[in-house]
Design an enzyme around this catalytic site. Structure first.
Site, PDB file in Angstrom:
ATOM      1  N   GLY A  13       8.486  11.931  -6.082  1.00  0.00           N
ATOM      2  CA  GLY A  13       7.887  12.331  -7.360  1.00  0.00           C
ATOM      3  C   GLY A  13       8.732  11.970  -8.574  1.00  0.00           C
TER       4      GLY A  13
ATOM      5  N   GLY B 149      -2.865   8.045  -5.575  1.00  0.00           N
ATOM      6  CA  GLY B 149      -3.016   9.062  -6.611  1.00  0.00           C
ATOM      7  C   GLY B 149      -1.761   9.106  -7.457  1.00  0.00           C
TER       8      GLY B 149
ATOM      9  N   ASP C   5      -4.738  -0.448  -7.881  1.00  0.00           N
ATOM     10  CA  ASP C   5      -4.389   0.855  -8.449  1.00  0.00           C
ATOM     11  C   ASP C   5      -3.510   0.697  -9.696  1.00  0.00           C
ATOM     12  OD1 ASP C   5      -2.719   0.014  -6.137  1.00  0.00           O
ATOM     13  OD2 ASP C   5      -1.389   1.579  -6.871  1.00  0.00           O
TER      14      ASP C   5
ATOM     15  N   ARG D 119       4.050   8.304 -21.339  1.00  0.00           N
ATOM     16  CA  ARG D 119       3.200   7.143 -21.590  1.00  0.00           C
ATOM     17  C   ARG D 119       1.957   7.563 -22.376  1.00  0.00           C
ATOM     18  NH1 ARG D 119       2.838   4.205 -15.699  1.00  0.00           N
ATOM     19  NH2 ARG D 119       1.573   5.973 -15.044  1.00  0.00           N
TER      20      ARG D 119
HETATM   21  P1  AMP Z   1       3.451   1.810  -7.799  1.00  0.00           P
HETATM   22  O1  AMP Z   1       3.811   0.713  -6.865  1.00  0.00           O
HETATM   23  O2  AMP Z   1       4.592   2.296  -8.637  1.00  0.00           O
HETATM   24  O3  AMP Z   1       2.235   1.513  -8.601  1.00  0.00           O
HETATM   25  O4  AMP Z   1       3.095   3.069  -6.880  1.00  0.00           O
HETATM   26  C1  AMP Z   1       2.086   3.069  -5.902  1.00  0.00           C
HETATM   27  C2  AMP Z   1       1.753   4.487  -5.543  1.00  0.00           C
HETATM   28  O5  AMP Z   1       2.891   5.164  -5.036  1.00  0.00           O
HETATM   29  C3  AMP Z   1       1.254   5.319  -6.714  1.00  0.00           C
HETATM   30  O6  AMP Z   1       0.249   6.153  -6.255  1.00  0.00           O
HETATM   31  C4  AMP Z   1       2.481   6.083  -7.133  1.00  0.00           C
HETATM   32  O7  AMP Z   1       2.151   7.300  -7.746  1.00  0.00           O
HETATM   33  C5  AMP Z   1       3.194   6.304  -5.812  1.00  0.00           C
HETATM   34  N1  AMP Z   1       4.652   6.405  -5.966  1.00  0.00           N
HETATM   35  C6  AMP Z   1       5.508   5.424  -6.296  1.00  0.00           C
HETATM   36  N2  AMP Z   1       6.763   5.892  -6.347  1.00  0.00           N
HETATM   37  C7  AMP Z   1       6.698   7.209  -6.054  1.00  0.00           C
HETATM   38  C8  AMP Z   1       7.662   8.260  -5.940  1.00  0.00           C
HETATM   39  N3  AMP Z   1       8.953   8.058  -6.143  1.00  0.00           N
HETATM   40  N4  AMP Z   1       7.199   9.497  -5.624  1.00  0.00           N
HETATM   41  C9  AMP Z   1       5.901   9.715  -5.405  1.00  0.00           C
HETATM   42  N5  AMP Z   1       4.965   8.785  -5.490  1.00  0.00           N
HETATM   43  C10 AMP Z   1       5.342   7.540  -5.811  1.00  0.00           C
HETATM   44 MG    MG Z   2       1.101   2.259  -9.856  1.00  0.00          MG
END
Ligand code: AMP
Ligand code: MG
Length: 518
Positions: free
Chosen positions: A155, A119, A281, A205
Site C-alpha cells: 500500500g 483496484g 488499468d 494527484r
Molecule cells: P501499477 O503497475 O503501479 O499501475 O500497479 C498495478 C496494480 O498494482 C494497481 O492496482 C496498483 O494499485 C497495485 N500496486 C502497485 N504497487 C502496489 C503496492 N506497493 N501496494 C499495493 N498495491 C500496489
Molecule cells: Mg497503475
C-alpha cells in the site's frame, strides 16, 4: 450520501483513526478548514464501485515538494499549504472535512494478459472538489496505505517514485501533454521494503477523473452489466454529455475515447515520452497520461527504446505506443460491447483512431518544424529526419531546440553549426535542411522560429535530472525537487545559469534502470 466528517482524523496508539478538533491542531497557519468545496460524485455511484476507508497514517510527515500553480488552481492559498492541517491531509494523517476517501475497484490487461481484479491498491480517492473557476477535479493520495485491493503489495510508494510522478505530472502539463496533475509530495522516514529499504512518500494527484479503461473491463468481465451501464452513464453525463445525443451513446463514448487517446499518444511521440507500462488499468478515460512509473523522456533518439526494465520484450517500447493504445482501445471496446450491442458498431467506433492518430502526430511534428500549413510530402520529410536522428542516436530534445534556435537565423549562418554538430554525417543533414528550407516557401524560417521555440522545450524531465533530485532528497535536501519543478513548469523558457539542465545526459544516465518496482 457519505457521512460528512467534521474534523481531521488522527490515529490512536492502536493505529485506528479518531476525530480530533480543528483548528487547534493546525499550528502556525491556523486558518481552520481548507478552502475546498467537496462534491463527491464518484462516491455516489454505490458500493459496487469502491470500498470506503481512511488513509493509514505515516509517522512524522514532512513536505518534499509542492506545486504552487496546482494549489492556486485549486484555490488553496500559500499560507494554508504551509499549515499542519495541509501536511496531515496530504500525508494521510487526517481527513479533511467533506472528503469521503475510498479505494475503487478495477481490473485490467497487464502486458497483454488478463490480470483479473486489481483496484486502487495504494491510492485513495479523497473526493471531488469544485475549483474557483467552477470546474471539478478529484484529489487522490497515492501511497496512503493498504486497501482491499492491495493484493501482495504494502500500500506504500517510495520517495524516489513519488518524486518522479510529482515532477513528471507537472512537467507534462506544462508541455501541453494531457496529464493528471500533482499538488504535492509528502515524505516520512517510515521504512518501505523494495529491492532495498527505502522510505515512504505520498503524492497528491489531481485529475477531473481517475476512471480507467480497467474500470469498465472490471464490470464487463465479471458480468455486472448493470454496474457497467451505471459507470458508462456516469462517464457520459459527467465528461462527454455530447455522446448522449448520438444514436448509440456508448459507441459514441468509445469513439470519443479513441480520439482523446490518439491525441494524447501523438503528443507523447512528439515530445519523446515513453510511458513504460501501458496496461489497460493505466489508461485514463479522459485521455490523460496517468500512473507515472518507469517512464522516460528519450535522450538519444532510438525508436525501439524500452524504458521499463521489467519489459524485456519491449511491448511498451517508444515506437509501439500508438499500436498499444489501439490494442487498449480494442480491449475497452470489448468491455463496452454489452452496452454497444453490435460488434460492428464497436469496430466502427475504433476505426477513427487509425486516421486520427497519424493526423494528430503529423500535426504535432509539423508544429515542431514550424510548418504553418500541411502539404503532401511532409510525412516523408519528417520520416527522413527521424531516420537521421535514429542513425546517429542524436539527442532528441537538444536537436529540436537547437533547430528552433538556428531557424531564427535562416541559412548560411554560423548559428546552424550547433545543429550540424549533432550529426556525424553533416552532408546528409545539410541535404535534409535544404529540403526543409525549400518546403517552407513562401514562409521564411525566421518567421517560424518563434512558434518552434514554443513547442520544442529546453527542459524535460530526463532520468538523470530526476535521479539527481532524488539522491539529494534521500539525503534530506528537497531543494532540488523544487528547483527542477520550477524549470519544468516553464519548459520553453531558458533560465540563465541552468544550462546544465538542458545539456546532454552524463554517461552514467544510461545505467539508470527503472522498473515497475516503486
Ligand atoms: P501499477 O503497475 O503501479 O499501475 O500497479 C498495478 C496494480 O498494482 C494497481 O492496482 C496498483 O494499485 C497495485 N500496486 C502497485 N504497487 C502496489 C503496492 N506497493 N501496494 C499495493 N498495491 C500496489
Ligand atoms: Mg497503475
Amino acid at each position: 450520501m457519505a457521512p460528512q466528517r467534521s474534523g481531521v482524523l488522527k490515529t490512536d496508539e492502536n493505529g485506528s483513526m479518531t476525530t480530533i478538533a480543528e483548528p487547534a491542531e493546525t499550528g502556525q497557519g491556523a486558518t481552520a478548514a481548507a478552502p475546498l468545496r467537496w462534491h463527491n460524485r464518484f462516491a455516489a455511484l454505490g458500493p459496487a464501485f469502491f470500498t470506503r476507508l481512511s488513509p493509514q497514517p505515516l509517522p512524522d510527515p514532512y513536505w518534499v515538494g509542492r506545486s504552487r500553480s496546482m494549489a492556486r488552481e485549486l484555490g488553496l492559498d500559500e499560507e494554508w499549504m504551509e499549515s499542519r492541517q495541509a501536511l496531515k491531509a496530504f500525508s494521510g494523517n487526517g481527513v479533511l472535512p467533506g472528503s469521503d476517501p475510498l479505494a475503487s475497484v478495477y481490473s485490467g490487461h497487464q502486458f497483454g494478459h488478463w490480470a483479473g481484479q486489481l483496484g486502487d491498491g495504494r491510492a485513495l480517492l479523497l473526493g471531488e472538489v469544485v475549483t474557483p473557476d467552477a470546474g471539478t477535479v478529484e484529489l487522490q493520495l497515492k501511497g496512503s496505505g493498504l486497501t482491499p485491493y492491495s493484493r501482495m503489495g504494502d500500500g506504500r510508494a517510495v520517495l524516489r517514485s513519488s518524486i518522479r510522478e510529482f515532477l513528471c505530472s507537472e512537467a507534462m502539463h506544462a508541455l501541453g501533454v494531457p496529464s493528471s496533475r500533482a499538488l504535492c509530495v509528502t515524505g516520512s522516514d517510515a521504512p518501505v521494503y523494495r529491492e532495498q529499504v527505502e522510505t515512504a512518500a505520498v503524492v497528491t494527484r489531481v485529475a477531473p477523473s481517475f476512471i480507467r479503461f480497467g474500470h469498465f473491463e472490471h464490470f464487463s468481465h465479471s458480468g455486472q452489466t448493470g454496474q457497467l451501464k451505471t459507470l458508462a452513464d456516469f462517464a457520459i453525463d459527467a465528461f462527454y454529455p455530447q455522446c448522449r445525443h448520438a444514436p448509440n451513446p456508448f459507441a459514441a463514448l468509445l469513439e470519443t475515447l479513441s480520439e482523446r487517446t490518439a491525441q494524447m499518444v501523438a503528443r507523447w511521440q512528439a515530445v519523446g515520452f515513453c510511458h513504460g507500462v501501458m496496461n489497460t488499468d493505466n489508461m485514463s478515460i479522459l485521455g490523460l497520461t496517468i500512473d507515472y512509473g518507469p517512464f522516460q523522456f528519450l535522450d538519444g533518439f532510438d525508436p525501439d527504446h524500452i524504458c521499463n526494465h521489467s519489459d524485456p520484450q519491449g511491448r511498451y517500447a517508444y515506437n509501439r505506443q500508438p499500436g498499444i493504445a489501439y490494442w487498449n482501445l480494442f480491449a475497452l471496446g470489448q468491455a463496452l460491447l454489452p452496452l454497444i450491442g453490435e460488434p460492428d458498431d464497436a469496430m466502427a467506433a475504433l476505426e477513427p483512431f487509425k486516421v486520427l492518430y497519424p493526423q494528430a502526430y503529423d500535426a504535432q511534428m509539423r508544429a515542431k518544424l514550424g510548418l504553418p500549413d500541411a502539404r503532401p510530402g511532409d510525412r516523408e520529410l519528417i520520416a527522413d529526419l527521424l531516420k537521421l536522428l535514429a542513425g546517429g542516436r542524436v539527442d532528441y530534445t537538444i536537436f529540436w531546440r537547437r533547430l528552433s534556435m538556428a531557424a531564427a537565423f535562416e541559412t548560411g549562418n554560423l548559428a546552424w553549426e550547433p545543429v550540424r554538430d549533432l550529426f556525424a554525417d553533416r552532408a546528409t543533414f545539410d541535404a535534409w535542411r535544404e529540403r526543409f528550407a525549400a518546403r517552407l516557401q513562401p514562409f521564411s524560417l525566421a518567421a517560424c522560429a518563434t512558434s518552434m521555440r514554443a513547442v520544442n522545450p529546453v527542459y524535460v524531465l530526463r532520468n538523470h535530472l530526476g535521479e539527481q533530485a532524488i539522491r539529494q532528497a534521500q539525503a534530506g535536501d528537497f531543494s532540488e525537487v523544487q528547483k527542477l519543478l520550477d524549470l519544468l513548469q516553464s519548459p520553453f523558457t531558458e533560465v540563465a545559469g541552468c544550462e546544465s539542465y538542458a545539456a546532454f545526459p552524463p554517461d552514467w544516465a544510461s545505467s539508470i534502470q527503472i522498473s515497475c518496482s516503486s
